[in-house]
Design a protein around this motif. Structure first.
Motif, short mmCIF file in Angstrom:
data_model
loop_
_atom_site.label_atom_id
_atom_site.label_comp_id
_atom_site.label_asym_id
_atom_site.label_seq_id
_atom_site.Cartn_x
_atom_site.Cartn_y
_atom_site.Cartn_z
N ALA A 749 2.60 -11.81 -7.39
CA ALA A 749 2.02 -11.75 -6.05
C ALA A 749 2.72 -10.71 -5.19
N ILE A 750 4.06 -10.59 -5.34
CA ILE A 750 4.79 -9.59 -4.56
C ILE A 750 4.41 -8.18 -5.00
N GLU A 751 4.29 -7.97 -6.31
CA GLU A 751 3.88 -6.64 -6.79
C GLU A 751 2.48 -6.29 -6.31
N THR A 752 1.57 -7.26 -6.36
CA THR A 752 0.20 -7.02 -5.86
C THR A 752 0.22 -6.67 -4.38
N ALA A 753 1.03 -7.41 -3.61
CA ALA A 753 1.10 -7.15 -2.17
C ALA A 753 1.66 -5.76 -1.91
N SER A 754 2.69 -5.36 -2.68
CA SER A 754 3.25 -4.00 -2.51
C SER A 754 2.19 -2.94 -2.80
N ALA A 755 1.40 -3.14 -3.88
CA ALA A 755 0.34 -2.18 -4.21
C ALA A 755 -0.70 -2.10 -3.09
N ARG A 756 -1.08 -3.23 -2.53
CA ARG A 756 -2.07 -3.22 -1.45
C ARG A 756 -1.54 -2.51 -0.22
N ILE A 757 -0.25 -2.71 0.09
CA ILE A 757 0.33 -2.03 1.25
C ILE A 757 0.34 -0.52 1.04
N GLU A 758 0.68 -0.08 -0.18
CA GLU A 758 0.64 1.36 -0.48
C GLU A 758 -0.78 1.91 -0.32
N GLU A 759 -1.73 1.12 -0.79
CA GLU A 759 -3.13 1.55 -0.66
C GLU A 759 -3.55 1.63 0.81
N MET A 760 -3.19 0.65 1.61
CA MET A 760 -3.52 0.67 3.04
C MET A 760 -2.84 1.83 3.73
N LEU A 761 -1.59 2.15 3.34
CA LEU A 761 -0.87 3.28 3.95
C LEU A 761 -1.59 4.60 3.64
N SER A 762 -2.07 4.74 2.41
CA SER A 762 -2.80 5.97 2.05
C SER A 762 -4.08 6.10 2.87
N LYS A 763 -4.80 4.99 3.03
CA LYS A 763 -6.03 5.03 3.83
C LYS A 763 -5.74 5.35 5.29
N ALA A 764 -4.66 4.79 5.84
CA ALA A 764 -4.32 5.05 7.23
C ALA A 764 -3.98 6.52 7.45
N ARG A 765 -3.25 7.10 6.50
CA ARG A 765 -2.90 8.52 6.65
C ARG A 765 -4.12 9.41 6.55
N MET A 787 8.74 -6.17 1.21
CA MET A 787 8.31 -6.57 -0.13
C MET A 787 9.34 -6.17 -1.19
N GLN A 788 9.93 -5.00 -1.03
CA GLN A 788 10.96 -4.59 -1.99
C GLN A 788 12.18 -5.52 -1.91
N ALA A 789 12.56 -5.88 -0.70
CA ALA A 789 13.70 -6.80 -0.54
C ALA A 789 13.39 -8.17 -1.16
N ILE A 790 12.13 -8.64 -0.97
CA ILE A 790 11.75 -9.93 -1.55
C ILE A 790 11.75 -9.84 -3.08
#
Length: 980
Positions: A749-765, A787-790
């Motif tokens: 779940a943490i890895e999935t969340a990290s991937a989604r955050i990266e995807e959202m960051l790319s879309k925002a940029r 997420m990395q700390a978790i």
């Protein structure tokens, strides 16, 4: 300085002055700074601790710097700075403790929040705190030359002055440590607390020695009354020993000559110039308060000279009244102190008397034991004397047999002598006949008769004749008889026969001479044998008389020893019975005390778990079995009392412990099981008292039985089994697999969340610009860091769990270990689920914020919730970990990283919200007065609506938390059937 901290409610001015002092270059100045700062932490304003925490690292650096000096004040300053740093950390972790450590028992219980884990950790921290205090104490004493009167010199008093604050701290820390250890021993097994007891004993010996040495110094006698610790440390294994504990009280008597306690009238009559100088110094340090001082009546009311005089006189009157009250209070305190000292003296006298009685009992026991050993030795000597008497009797019998043989030999000699006499008479008759035949032959016959007469007289003096000599005599006599007969037959034949007979007589004369010599030898042997026989008779008579007297003496001593040994056995039996009665009576008192505490209102607040009650019940059942075996051995052999007494003491302790745990468990159980549990505990206590009462009566010892107590313990165990939490609806053998699955699911779940955050960051940029892009990048970047700390925390938790399983499972498999520790395993599963769910929810909230559909508050709440979930996972992981484990350190570092990342998410969210609010700020430049008034009214209405909604939402939040607590309690087995 203390008044200044209370005046400005902090220590900023104090630290601003201290920072200008050369503490790193002057050791004596640094030592006195430590003394003043210690007083400020104890008696200053509570905010002194908060204002001083920012200087903690500087104090640590200064401590290390002074630690390089091996003599003088260098080591003293280093250890004192370490103590102050430890004190600051202790009060920061435990804010309920005031600086002077003065707390009531209720406040001490509240500080631990009624949690045995908190009490355990608090006790460890107090041990560390007290260890630092003792180190400073010992270092100061080791730096002084105790062979001289150092306490009356300025240099000695400079080093001894801070120890007053140390004594005040140590007295409270010792008192709280004793109370906490008694509380821990009532909740945890004694083996678990062995380390605590060892550490306490070491500190007890040190503190007692230091208090004793300090009380003998002249410097302390006029400044402080130092308490004396008891002779022996408290016995934490006996719960009733807490009532015997007396809290040490440090008394600081009032000083008339001390500059700190000058009469108040001297302050009033102070010189005006010195008063103004003091006021100027006070204003320079703490600021001028002339215009804002509420007690400066001159500037407020324009008071004239007469009003001042009246006020001064009024103050003098109040001071005199206060002095009188103070004197009365001192007198009452002195009377109370005298009464307490008298009571203490009485108690010490009673204690000395009890010790004397105990020593007398020990000495009497040793004396009886020595007498018993002496009786055993005398008994062995008697046996040896009996053996020697038997040997003497055997020798006497041998002498009697020898005497009988000699008597028989003497009878044979007498018989042989009679035979010789008869033979001699026959020979005489034959010689007479021969004389009638020839005159010469008669003469020879007469000579022969004379020789025979001499032979017979010599034969009477013989004592012993050997068988060979007698045979020889017989043969010679027979030969002589034959020769005489031949001679008698040939007398009438011819004269020549007479010549032949003459020759024969000559031969007989020679033979006669030889026989006379042999008879003389036999006579000498006979006399020697008679003398030896008489000597043997005298010796035998003396030995028989001596043996008889010795036998009578030994028999008398044996009878005396047997009677003394019988009396000792009877006395030993009486003492054993008295010892059994005393032990049973004390055990009965312990059980009665436990039954009394069941009805004590102060015990209602104590709670316990069913698992702890089951462990206590199992230990009590095993003790009852051992007690029954020891009771049986005692009935068969009274000397087996030594195995019965320890079992009685342990039986009373475990039964009392079981009753108290049963009562504590009933306080958190539903109504019906709680009533049944209390009734079973009361019945168990009554049966135990009945059994112990039966042991005190010699007539009922054999009929005493433990079976009713065992039956009551079974009932308590059955009720405790009913009260055990149900836990998860998963088989215990599946818990190990479920833990691995949940940890894997959390990581996924943490890895999935990290991937989604990266995807959202790319879309925002790609789609946003300006302030919105900056805000979204900052928020998504902080979420990525969280997420990395978790992820790092989850990996560290896996490593720590693997280490815990490997170190604790022994020969069992990991699944068996998880099944054995099911409650801990369920906590891990619950924490893992919470972390995975929190990561998913936070990613959804961040997505909505980036899209403009969500709120910043929702993202902050999600980040804080996931931080709480990770904290739950950390707590569940390290509860069974070794405190020195490297993986535990990694886990704690990862936990701190999660907290920092959470703070970063909250900070970035707040910054983004501030930028958006600044961008969307309203422009009031074109609005009229009426429009502004209208907008103001609308804003007020909106504020009232929002406040009403806030109140409703808070009530809703409280209800949700209450419902969540109830559902979590049902899942974890906190309650039964929904009732308490």
């Amino acid at each position: 300085c203390i008044l200044g901290t209370h005046h400005e409610k902090g220590a900023q001015t104090f630290w601003s002055v201290v920072n200008r002092l050369p503490l790193s270059g002057n050791a004596v100045l640094c030592w006195k700074f430590c003394h003043v700062f210690h007083k400020l932490l104890r008696d200053g304003h509570p905010n002194v601790l908060k204002d001083s925490m920012r200087y903690k690292n500087e104090l640590s650096d200064m401590s290390r710097m002074w630690g390089h000096l091996s003599e003088g004040y260098g080591q003293l300053c280093s250890i004192y700075l370490k103590l102050l740093r430890t004190k600051m950390e202790f009060h920061t972790k435990n804010p309920r403790f005031p600086g002077n450590l003065q707390m009531s028992d209720r406040q001490l219980d509240e500080a631990g929040e009624n949690d045995v884990n908190n009490f355990f950790q608090l006790t460890v921290e107090m041990f560390d705190y007290l260890e630092c205090e003792l180190n400073l104490f010992q270092t100061v004493f080791s730096s002084l030359d105790m062979s001289r009167s150092v306490s009356v010199t300025a240099a000695g008093q400079c080093r001894l002055a801070p120890l007053i604050q140390v004594i005040l701290d140590c007295s409270h820390l010792y008192d709280y440590t004793v109370k906490l250890l008694f509380k821990l021993h009532s909740c945890l097994p004694a083996d678990t607390l062995q380390g605590h007891r060892d550490r306490f004993l070491e500190q007890f010996r040190k503190l007692k020695d230091l208090f004793y040495r300090s009380s003998n110094l002249q410097y302390f006698k006029r400044l402080i009354q130092i308490p004396q610790l008891p002779e022996n440390p408290p016995n934490f294994l006996r719960a009733s020993a807490l009532s015997e504990h007396i809290s040490p009280v440090v008394v600081i008597p009032a000083e008339a000559s001390s500059p700190d306690s000058e009469p108040i009238t001297d302050l009033v009559e102070m010189d005006t110039a010195s008063q103004s100088l003091f006021d100027n110094k006070f204003d320079d340090i703490f600021g001028s308060s002339f215009s804002s001082d509420p007690f400066n009546f001159n500037s407020q009311n324009g008071m004239n000279k007469d009003d001042k005089d009246r006020l001064i006189e009024q103050l003098y009157g109040e001071i005199a009244a206060l002095k009188e009250e103070l004197e009365n209070f001192k007198a009452e305190s002195a009377r109370g102190s005298v009464q307490l000292r008298g009571r203490a003296s009485e108690l010490e006298a009673e204690l000395a008397e009890q010790r004397h009685l105990k020593q007398q009992a020990q000495d009497e026991s040793e004396f009886l034991r020595a007498e018993l050993e002496e009786l055993k030795k005398q008994r062995e000597d008697t046996k040896k004397a009996q053996r020697s008497l038997t040997e003497i009797e055997r020798r006497a019998q041998a002498n009697e047999q020898r005497y009988s043989k000699l008597k028989e030999k003497y009878s044979e000699l007498v018989q042989n002598h009679a035979d010789l006499l008869r033979k001699n008479a026959e020979v005489t008759k034959q010689v007479t006949v021969a004389r009638q035949a020839q005159g010469d032959v008669e003469q020879e016959k007469k000579e022969l008769e004379d020789s025979f007469q001499r032979v017979s007289e010599q034969a009477q003096r013989k004592s012993q004749e050997q068988a060979e000599v007698l045979d020889t005599l017989k043969r010679e006599l027979a030969a002589s008889r034959q020769e005489l007969q031949v001679l008698q037959g040939t007398l009438d034949s011819s004269t020549q026969a007479g010549a032949e007979q003459g020759a024969r007589i000559a031969g007989l004369e020679q033979e006669r001479d030889r026989l006379s010599q042999a008879a003389e030898q036999h006579g000498e042997e006979m006399a020697a044998l008679q003398a030896e026989l008489q000597q043997l008779r005298d010796t035998l008579g003396r030995e028989q008389e001596s043996s008889r007297m010795e036998l009578e003496t030994l028999q008398t001593q044996l009878r005396d020893k047997e009677s003394g040994e019988q009396a000792l056995r009877q006395r030993l039996a009486e003492e054993q019975l008295a010892l059994l009665r005393g032990t049973a009576h004390e055990a009965e008192r312990m059980v009665q005390d436990a039954l009394g505490r069941l009805e004590d209102p102060a015990h209602i607040g104590c709670t316990g778990s069913a698992d702890c009650l089951l462990s206590r019940t199992l230990a009590a059942s095993e003790c009852v079995e051992r007690l029954w075996e020891a009771h049986g051995k005692y009935l068969l052999d009274g000397a087996a009392l030594g195995s019965l007494l320890p079992c009685l003491a342990l039986f009373a302790h475990l039964i009392s412990d079981t009753l108290l745990h049963g009562s504590a468990t009933s306080h958190v159980a539903p109504m019906e099981p709680a009533d049944r549990l209390l009734e079973a505990c009361r019945q168990c206590g009554s049966e135990a008292i009945s059994y112990l009462s039966a042991l005190q009566d010699p007539g009922t010892v054999e009929g005493a039985a433990c079976s009713p107590v065992t039956a009551c313990l079974r009932r308590i165990s059955a009720i405790a089994e009913e009260l055990r939490p149900r836990g998860l609806d998963v088989k215990q053998e599946e818990l190990g697999d479920l833990v691995d699955k949940e940890m894997a699911a959390t990581a996924a779940a943490i890895e999935t969340a990290s991937a989604r955050i990266e995807e959202m960051l790319s879309k925002a940029r790609a789609g946003d610009t300006g302030v919105k892009l900056e805000v979204n990048e900052r928020i998504l970047g902080s979420c990525t860091g969280l997420m990395q700390a978790i992820h790092i925390l989850v990996l560290a938790s896996k490593d720590l769990q693997r280490e815990i399983v490997e170190s604790g499972r022994g020969a069992a498999s990991p699944k068996e270990f998880y099944a054995k520790n099911s409650r801990w395993t369920e906590g891990l599963i619950s924490a893992s689920k919470a972390v995975g769910w929190g990561a998913t929810v936070m990613v959804d909230a961040a997505d909505l914020v980036v899209q403009g559909k969500g709120t910043f508050e929702e993202l902050m709440v999600c980040s804080r919730e996931i931080a709480a979930s990770t904290a739950q996972l950390v707590a569940a992981s390290k509860v069974k970990a070794d405190k020195d484990s490297a993986n535990l350190c990694k886990l704690q570092q990862a936990s701190r990283g999660v907290n920092q990342a959470t703070a970063g998410v909250v900070a970035s969210t707040k910054a983004g919200r501030s930028q958006v609010e600044e961008k969307d700020s309203m422009d009031f430049s074109s609005m009229t007065l009426t429009q502004i008034k209208r907008q103001e009214m609308d804003s007020q209405v909106r504020v009232l609506e929002l406040e009403n909604q806030l109140q409703k939402e808070r009530q809703k939040l409280g209800e949700l938390r209450k419902k969540h607590y109830e559902l979590a309690g049902v899942a974890e087995g906190w309650e039964e059937d929904g009732e308490w």
